[in-house]
Scaffold this motif. Structure first.
Motif, PDB file in Angstrom:
ATOM      1  N   THR A  16     -12.956 -12.443 -34.373  1.00 21.71           N
ATOM      2  CA  THR A  16     -11.979 -11.421 -34.739  1.00 21.71           C
ATOM      3  C   THR A  16     -11.336 -11.461 -33.515  1.00 21.71           C
ATOM      4  N   MET A  17     -11.893 -11.270 -31.894  1.00 23.27           N
ATOM      5  CA  MET A  17     -10.128 -10.787 -30.934  1.00 23.27           C
ATOM      6  C   MET A  17      -8.813 -11.791 -31.470  1.00 23.27           C
ATOM      7  N   SER A  18      -9.236 -12.886 -31.725  1.00 21.03           N
ATOM      8  CA  SER A  18      -7.828 -13.743 -32.030  1.00 21.03           C
ATOM      9  C   SER A  18      -7.134 -14.445 -32.656  1.00 21.03           C
ATOM     10  N   CYS A  19      -7.574 -13.789 -33.863  1.00 25.01           N
ATOM     11  CA  CYS A  19      -7.556 -15.066 -35.469  1.00 25.01           C
ATOM     12  C   CYS A  19      -6.750 -13.120 -36.439  1.00 25.01           C
ATOM     13  N   CYS A  20      -5.890 -14.081 -36.752  1.00 30.89           N
ATOM     14  CA  CYS A  20      -4.993 -13.086 -37.313  1.00 30.89           C
ATOM     15  C   CYS A  20      -3.970 -13.892 -38.960  1.00 30.89           C
ATOM     16  N   LEU A  21      -3.839 -13.718 -39.618  1.00 35.27           N
ATOM     17  CA  LEU A  21      -3.160 -14.046 -40.821  1.00 35.27           C
ATOM     18  C   LEU A  21      -1.486 -14.650 -39.867  1.00 35.27           C
ATOM     19  N   ASN A  22      -1.271 -15.589 -40.169  1.00 37.68           N
ATOM     20  CA  ASN A  22      -0.186 -16.108 -39.764  1.00 37.68           C
ATOM     21  C   ASN A  22       0.529 -17.239 -40.595  1.00 37.68           C
ATOM     22  N   GLY A  23       0.024 -17.030 -41.808  1.00 35.50           N
ATOM     23  CA  GLY A  23       1.133 -18.346 -43.025  1.00 35.50           C
ATOM     24  C   GLY A  23       0.732 -19.374 -42.975  1.00 35.50           C
ATOM     25  N   ALA A  24      -0.399 -20.113 -41.869  1.00 37.67           N
ATOM     26  CA  ALA A  24      -1.026 -21.329 -41.174  1.00 37.67           C
ATOM     27  C   ALA A  24      -0.250 -22.643 -42.566  1.00 37.67           C
ATOM     28  N   TRP A  25      -0.865 -21.893 -43.721  1.00 31.74           N
ATOM     29  CA  TRP A  25      -0.696 -22.751 -44.666  1.00 31.74           C
ATOM     30  C   TRP A  25       0.443 -22.335 -45.383  1.00 31.74           C
ATOM     31  N   ALA A  26       1.257 -23.092 -45.601  1.00 35.02           N
ATOM     32  CA  ALA A  26       2.855 -23.615 -45.643  1.00 35.02           C
ATOM     33  C   ALA A  26       3.028 -23.138 -47.495  1.00 35.02           C
ATOM     34  N   LEU A  72     -10.487  -9.958 -42.639  1.00 35.07           N
ATOM     35  CA  LEU A  72     -10.456  -8.395 -42.027  1.00 35.07           C
ATOM     36  C   LEU A  72      -9.261  -7.665 -41.833  1.00 35.07           C
ATOM     37  N   THR A  73      -8.839  -6.877 -41.282  1.00 29.76           N
ATOM     38  CA  THR A  73      -6.959  -5.935 -41.677  1.00 29.76           C
ATOM     39  C   THR A  73      -6.335  -7.093 -41.218  1.00 29.76           C
ATOM     40  N   THR A  74      -7.204  -8.210 -39.415  1.00 27.64           N
ATOM     41  CA  THR A  74      -6.354  -8.660 -38.720  1.00 27.64           C
ATOM     42  C   THR A  74      -6.323  -9.883 -38.881  1.00 27.64           C
ATOM     43  N   GLY A  75      -6.807 -10.052 -39.793  1.00 27.58           N
ATOM     44  CA  GLY A  75      -7.218 -11.639 -40.211  1.00 27.58           C
ATOM     45  C   GLY A  75      -8.909 -12.136 -40.884  1.00 27.58           C
ATOM     46  N   ASP A  78     -15.204 -14.894 -38.707  1.00 28.78           N
ATOM     47  CA  ASP A  78     -16.314 -15.730 -39.049  1.00 28.78           C
ATOM     48  C   ASP A  78     -16.458 -16.760 -39.923  1.00 28.78           C
ATOM     49  N   GLN A  79     -17.716 -17.040 -41.536  1.00 34.13           N
ATOM     50  CA  GLN A  79     -17.182 -17.790 -41.745  1.00 34.13           C
ATOM     51  C   GLN A  79     -15.839 -17.730 -43.158  1.00 34.13           C
ATOM     52  N   ALA A  80     -15.233 -16.241 -43.088  1.00 34.37           N
ATOM     53  CA  ALA A  80     -13.884 -16.791 -44.158  1.00 34.37           C
ATOM     54  C   ALA A  80     -13.280 -17.265 -42.950  1.00 34.37           C
ATOM     55  N   LYS A  81     -13.250 -17.866 -41.871  1.00 29.56           N
ATOM     56  CA  LYS A  81     -12.529 -18.375 -41.091  1.00 29.56           C
ATOM     57  C   LYS A  81     -12.382 -20.364 -41.064  1.00 29.56           C
ATOM     58  N   ALA A  82     -13.842 -20.047 -40.522  1.00 30.81           N
ATOM     59  CA  ALA A  82     -14.413 -21.185 -41.262  1.00 30.81           C
ATOM     60  C   ALA A  82     -13.982 -22.175 -41.622  1.00 30.81           C
ATOM     61  N   TRP A  83     -13.298 -21.670 -43.390  1.00 31.74           N
ATOM     62  CA  TRP A  83     -13.069 -22.006 -44.807  1.00 31.74           C
ATOM     63  C   TRP A  83     -11.618 -21.503 -44.394  1.00 31.74           C
ATOM     64  N   GLU A  84     -10.912 -21.001 -44.338  1.00 31.48           N
ATOM     65  CA  GLU A  84      -9.619 -21.237 -43.482  1.00 31.48           C
ATOM     66  C   GLU A  84      -9.274 -22.493 -42.875  1.00 31.48           C
ATOM     67  N   ILE A  85     -10.050 -22.825 -42.018  1.00 27.85           N
ATOM     68  CA  ILE A  85      -9.918 -23.965 -40.753  1.00 27.85           C
ATOM     69  C   ILE A  85     -10.341 -25.043 -41.577  1.00 27.85           C
ATOM     70  N   ASP A 114     -15.301  -3.323 -39.689  1.00 24.16           N
ATOM     71  CA  ASP A 114     -13.437  -3.210 -40.139  1.00 24.16           C
ATOM     72  C   ASP A 114     -12.996  -1.646 -40.915  1.00 24.16           C
ATOM     73  N   LEU A 115     -12.248  -0.431 -39.889  1.00 19.98           N
ATOM     74  CA  LEU A 115     -12.064   0.343 -40.912  1.00 19.98           C
ATOM     75  C   LEU A 115     -10.162   0.290 -41.119  1.00 19.98           C
TER      76      LEU A 115
END
Length: 312
Positions: A16-26, A72-75, A78-85, A114-115
């Motif tokens: 999560t330190m470097s992951c955030c939602l950035n609209g990678a999927w147009a 997370l609120t930051t993007g 874990d497995q959600a990120k693995a699915w995203e990419i 996450d809080l």
């Protein structure tokens, strides 16, 4: 799960330190046909470790919902990120095999690290709903574990969850997307939580929530016998399965959550064969909600087969 009453989030901070939602999927992927939320019973397994965000269907046969942790609120992490990419063709292939097997794939939000209560509920919901749509999953699970906010008993946690749920449903319509919550079991104890906790949430937006993946673990010796799990909670009155049903939550929404292995929680683990006896007792008392487990791979096809026994 080590420590307080929370889900385990192995390695979540590193991602999560470097992951955030950035609209990678147009633009959203081509969504496969969606049916209404599946009817009970619900057999749910979380994934938060290993190399597979969505395990092969042969490994999770018997489950009908897989929840990838965590958004997370930051993007995504874990497995959600693995699915995203994951490449689009692999996502499509996985979704196709899941659809054929009758398995829904959802993402789980927040978790223990996450809080979100300090964030704006509506904008957070909008961002997460967009992730669900852009990444072609069937819905979202709200694993809210902001313990300090809920324990403050000032009503702010409850209102945040109500606002968040309402906002999610404006973007993820009921019948098209799954929306579940994963509350700690004690949060159904109105006598313990004077501002209502999940009894308040259910009263206000329960009709918009498809079911509850209730965490019956990490509460010491509570919920470790069939009587304590099903009939009467001594420490948190109103939070056992039958008590929740008496409180107005329909049987098909009460999903019993247990650790897949002893290491998956600090307390609350029950051997699958022992849990199966509780499931049989509950089924004999007009309950049909189903069973949730944290987490794969300890909770696999054999685990759920044993837990179901002859009840389902």
């Amino acid at each position: 799960m080590p420590g307080s009453n929370v889900f385990m989030t192995v390695g979540v901070l590193a991602l999560t330190m470097s992951c955030c939602l950035n609209g990678a999927w147009a633009a959203p992927l081509s969504h496969q046909a969606r049916a209404s939320a599946p009817a009970a019973p619900h057999f749910v397994v979380y994934t938060d470790k290993g190399s597979e965000p969505a395990p092969d269907v042969s490994k999770i046969s018997g489950f009908n919902t897989v929840a990838m942790s965590f958004l997370l609120t930051t993007g995504a992490a874990d497995q959600a990120k693995a699915w995203e990419i994951l490449p689009k063709d692999q996502k499509s292939s996985t979704k196709s095999s899941y659809q054929k097997a009758g398995i829904k794939l959802i993402v789980s939000a927040f978790g223990s690290t996450d809080l979100p209560t300090s964030k704006d509920a509506k904008s957070t919901a909008a961002t997460m709903a967009k992730w669900v749509q852009d990444n072609d999953v069937d819905g979202i699970d709200v694993d809210y574990e902001d313990l300090n906010a809920m324990n403050a008993q000032d009503g702010k946690a409850e209102q945040w969850l109500i606002d968040f749920t309402n906002a999610l449903r404006t973007q993820l319509p009921q019948g098209k997307y799954i929306l579940t919550h994963a509350p700690l079991a004690p949060w159904f104890s109105a006598s313990h939580y004077k501002t209502g906790a999940y009894t308040k949430v259910h009263k206000e937006v329960g009709s918009k929530i498809d079911w509850y993946n209730i965490q019956y673990y990490n509460q010491g010796t509570e919920y470790t016998t069939c009587d304590g799990l099903l009939t009467s909670s001594k420490m948190y009155p109103g939070s056992a399965v039958f008590e929740i049903m008496k409180g107005g939550v329909t049987a098909d929404k009460v999903v019993i959550g247990k650790p897949g292995g002893q290491a998956d929680a600090t307390t609350g683990y029950m051997a699958p064969a022992d849990l199966a006896k509780c499931v049989a007792t509950a089924k004999g008392n007009k309950w049909n909600g189903g069973v949730m487990s944290w987490e794969y791979p300890e909770a696999d096809a054999q685990w759920i087969k044993t837990v179901k026994g002859s009840s389902f």
